[in-house]
Motif scaffolding. Structure first.
Motif, PDB file in Angstrom:
ATOM      1  N   THR A   3      -0.894 -56.641  97.782  1.00 14.85           N
ATOM      2  CA  THR A   3       0.012 -56.913  96.661  1.00 14.85           C
ATOM      3  C   THR A   3       0.422 -58.367  96.670  1.00 14.85           C
ATOM      4  O   THR A   3       0.520 -59.007  97.728  1.00 14.85           O
ATOM      5  CB  THR A   3       1.258 -56.019  96.750  1.00 14.85           C
ATOM      6  OG1 THR A   3       1.923 -56.272  97.991  1.00 14.85           O
ATOM      7  CG2 THR A   3       0.877 -54.552  96.659  1.00 14.85           C
ATOM      8  N   VAL A   4       0.671 -58.901  95.475  1.00 11.62           N
ATOM      9  CA  VAL A   4       1.123 -60.272  95.302  1.00 11.62           C
ATOM     10  C   VAL A   4       1.948 -60.346  94.012  1.00 11.62           C
ATOM     11  O   VAL A   4       1.726 -59.578  93.071  1.00 11.62           O
ATOM     12  CB  VAL A   4      -0.073 -61.247  95.249  1.00 11.62           C
ATOM     13  CG1 VAL A   4      -0.934 -61.006  94.029  1.00 11.62           C
ATOM     14  CG2 VAL A   4       0.394 -62.697  95.292  1.00 11.62           C
ATOM     15  N   SER A   5       2.904 -61.248  93.978  1.00 12.94           N
ATOM     16  CA  SER A   5       3.739 -61.461  92.786  1.00 12.94           C
ATOM     17  C   SER A   5       3.417 -62.816  92.182  1.00 12.94           C
ATOM     18  O   SER A   5       3.227 -63.800  92.908  1.00 12.94           O
ATOM     19  CB  SER A   5       5.227 -61.396  93.153  1.00 12.94           C
ATOM     20  OG  SER A   5       5.575 -60.116  93.633  1.00 12.94           O
ATOM     21  N   VAL A   6       3.346 -62.842  90.865  1.00 14.75           N
ATOM     22  CA  VAL A   6       3.104 -64.098  90.137  1.00 14.75           C
ATOM     23  C   VAL A   6       4.215 -64.277  89.112  1.00 14.75           C
ATOM     24  O   VAL A   6       4.946 -63.329  88.769  1.00 14.75           O
ATOM     25  CB  VAL A   6       1.725 -64.086  89.449  1.00 14.75           C
ATOM     26  CG1 VAL A   6       0.611 -63.994  90.482  1.00 14.75           C
ATOM     27  CG2 VAL A   6       1.623 -62.936  88.459  1.00 14.75           C
ATOM     28  N   GLY A   7       4.352 -65.521  88.614  1.00 15.10           N
ATOM     29  CA  GLY A   7       5.402 -65.818  87.650  1.00 15.10           C
ATOM     30  C   GLY A   7       5.177 -65.133  86.318  1.00 15.10           C
ATOM     31  O   GLY A   7       4.049 -64.732  85.962  1.00 15.10           O
ATOM     32  N   TYR A   8       6.272 -65.005  85.548  1.00 14.62           N
ATOM     33  CA  TYR A   8       6.174 -64.340  84.243  1.00 14.62           C
ATOM     34  C   TYR A   8       5.386 -65.161  83.237  1.00 14.62           C
ATOM     35  O   TYR A   8       4.967 -64.643  82.201  1.00 14.62           O
ATOM     36  CB  TYR A   8       7.586 -64.062  83.715  1.00 14.62           C
ATOM     37  CG  TYR A   8       8.177 -62.778  84.271  1.00 14.62           C
ATOM     38  CD1 TYR A   8       7.814 -61.541  83.750  1.00 14.62           C
ATOM     39  CD2 TYR A   8       9.088 -62.810  85.314  1.00 14.62           C
ATOM     40  CE1 TYR A   8       8.343 -60.365  84.253  1.00 14.62           C
ATOM     41  CE2 TYR A   8       9.631 -61.643  85.831  1.00 14.62           C
ATOM     42  CZ  TYR A   8       9.256 -60.417  85.295  1.00 14.62           C
ATOM     43  OH  TYR A   8       9.779 -59.262  85.814  1.00 14.62           O
TER      44      TYR A   8
END
Length: 455
Positions: free
Chosen positions: A342-347
């Motif tokens: 899993t990874v989070s990226v900007g909106y």
């Protein structure tokens, strides 16, 4: 104790040394020893040449097999020497005395017996070449016993010792048994047990090399063969010493009572081991999870199963636990295992553009399956950014999952850096009532709320 045999031996030696016959005996002993050494050396050279030629083919000879072969060849030197000396003694005895040959033959026989004992003991208890101090002590005791017995045989003291032990009687219930009979029974049982275990070890090695059979079936046949050989050796040894086998019914009843009261777990694990091997739910090499234990199955014994974890720690799991509880097997019918990162990226990230890049990054790792390509999905709208999940398949879970996860994460991170994709991190504000708002990490100062007091 009568010392006449020893005096006779010394007298025979003195008489031989006074005659030219001693020279023929010495020459015969030296010739037999040299000939046996040359023959064994030629055999060793021949086997080495066969091993070198086999190494260049598709079926090379293993180092363990070569080591066992050379260990067995060491036994042939004294055996051949004893045989040649026996033939020489038979020929020379027609023309002269052969007292020196009569001693040389038992000495060579003792050497052969010692080397054969070493070979069998190491074959059973030191199969991987590791010789423990206990093994060395056992070999020393065996050597002392053999040479002591041979010395008593040569000097003629053995009949006197046997008669002395026969005279010592030990009462056992209503019967009386001599110490000689007890020692004979113990030696018979020990020798036959060792030979049975040696045969079981050879059977186990032969079965494990039969690639046409399923691994579980090979283990079952090996365990059953070992049990049958040991049982037969015990029964034969008891029969040789004159013990009626019907007395075993008493021990059978006692064993049944013990099984009912205190050996249920042991019996359950024993039966569970055979059930596991017969139904093929687990095989050596499978990666399983049972309870808090996880690892690769390295051994399936009759009482327990050994799991080798990714950290190198071996876990001993009772077989009953594998039967009565749930077991996750990553390679029962299909070795393909799904993993995810899993990874989070900007909106502000373009999802349609970043998905193919992340999938290609995961697919670039060698252990990631290409038949089932990776896939990226949007999991949720997080508090700090868009949470993405990159799932992929691997076909070798027995090699561990931590390394491939790390390689996939590194490939994802390089892709995000190359395309200037921002990875948000949590940012929080600290407000103190009655004090100006303080922003963290250079974030703009937010507008004051109705409950905030501006100073």
């Amino acid at each position: 104790m009568n010392d006449t045999p020893l005096l006779n031996l010394i007298t025979d030696f003195v008489d031989d040394f006074r005659q030219p016959a001693i020279l023929w005996q010495v020459l015969a002993i030296a010739s037999c020893l040299a000939l046996s050494w040359v023959l064994v050396r030629q055999l060793r050279v021949f086997l080495n040449q066969r091993a070198e030629s086999a190494a260049n083919t598709s079926a090379p000879v293993s180092a363990e097999a070569l080591r066992r072969t050379h260990s067995f060849i060491r036994i042939l030197t004294p055996v051949l020497a004893a045989l040649l000396l026996g033939v020489t003694q038979h020929v020379l005895s027609r023309f002269q005395t052969v007292h020196l040959l009569s001693i040389a033959i038992p000495l060579c026989t003792s050497m052969a017996l010692v080397r054969f004992g070493f070979y069998v003991l190491r074959r059973i208890f030191a199969r991987h070449g590791e010789i423990s101090p206990t093994m060395l002590l056992l070999e020393k005791v065996f050597t002392i016993v053999v040479w002591l017995g041979m010395a008593m045989y040569i000097t003629g003291l053995w009949p006197d010792l046997h008669a002395f032990l026969e005279g010592i009687v030990v009462p056992l219930g209503r019967n009386k048994v001599s110490v000689a009979a007890i020692l004979q029974a113990a030696i018979s049982v020990a020798v036959l047990m060792v030979l049975a275990m040696w045969a079981a070890t050879a059977l186990d090695d032969r079965l494990m090399k039969m690639q046409g059979l399923h691994s579980s079936l090979r283990v079952v046949m090996s365990r059953m063969g070992r049990a049958v050989l040991i049982l037969v050796s015990v029964l034969v040894s008891l029969s040789l010493v004159g013990i009626d086998l019907t007395v075993l019914s008493v021990f059978g009843g006692a064993f049944g009572v013990a099984l009912g009261f205190g050996l249920q777990k042991i019996a359950a694990n024993f039966v569970s081991g055979f059930i596991i091997l017969l139904d093929r739910s687990l095989t050596i090499g499978d990666v399983i999870t049972v309870g808090q234990f996880n690892g690769k199955v390295t051994q399936i014994n009759t009482r327990y199963t050994v799991l080798l974890g990714g950290d190198g720690v071996e876990s001993i799991v009772p077989n009953e636990m594998l039967i009565s509880g749930g077991v996750q097997n990553m390679s029962l019918s299909n070795s393909m295992v799904w993993l995810a990162s899993t990874v989070s990226v900007g909106y502000d990230t373009d999802i349609d553009t970043i998905f193919p890049l992340l999938e290609a990054a995961a697919a670039s790792v060698p252990r990631v399956s290409q038949t089932k390509p990776p896939s990226a999905t949007l999991v949720r709208f997080g508090a700090d950014g868009l949470d993405l999940q990159i799932g992929f398949w691997i076909a070798d879970p027995e090699n561990g999952t931590g390394g491939v996860k790390s390689n996939v994460n590194r490939a994802i991170w390089r892709t995000l850096q190359e395309h200037k994709v921002s990875v948000p991190f949590p940012q929080r504000e600290l407000r103190i009532i009655g004090m100006p708002a303080v922003a963290l990490a250079g974030t703009p100062e937010p507008a004051a709320g109705p409950d905030d007091k501006q100073v």
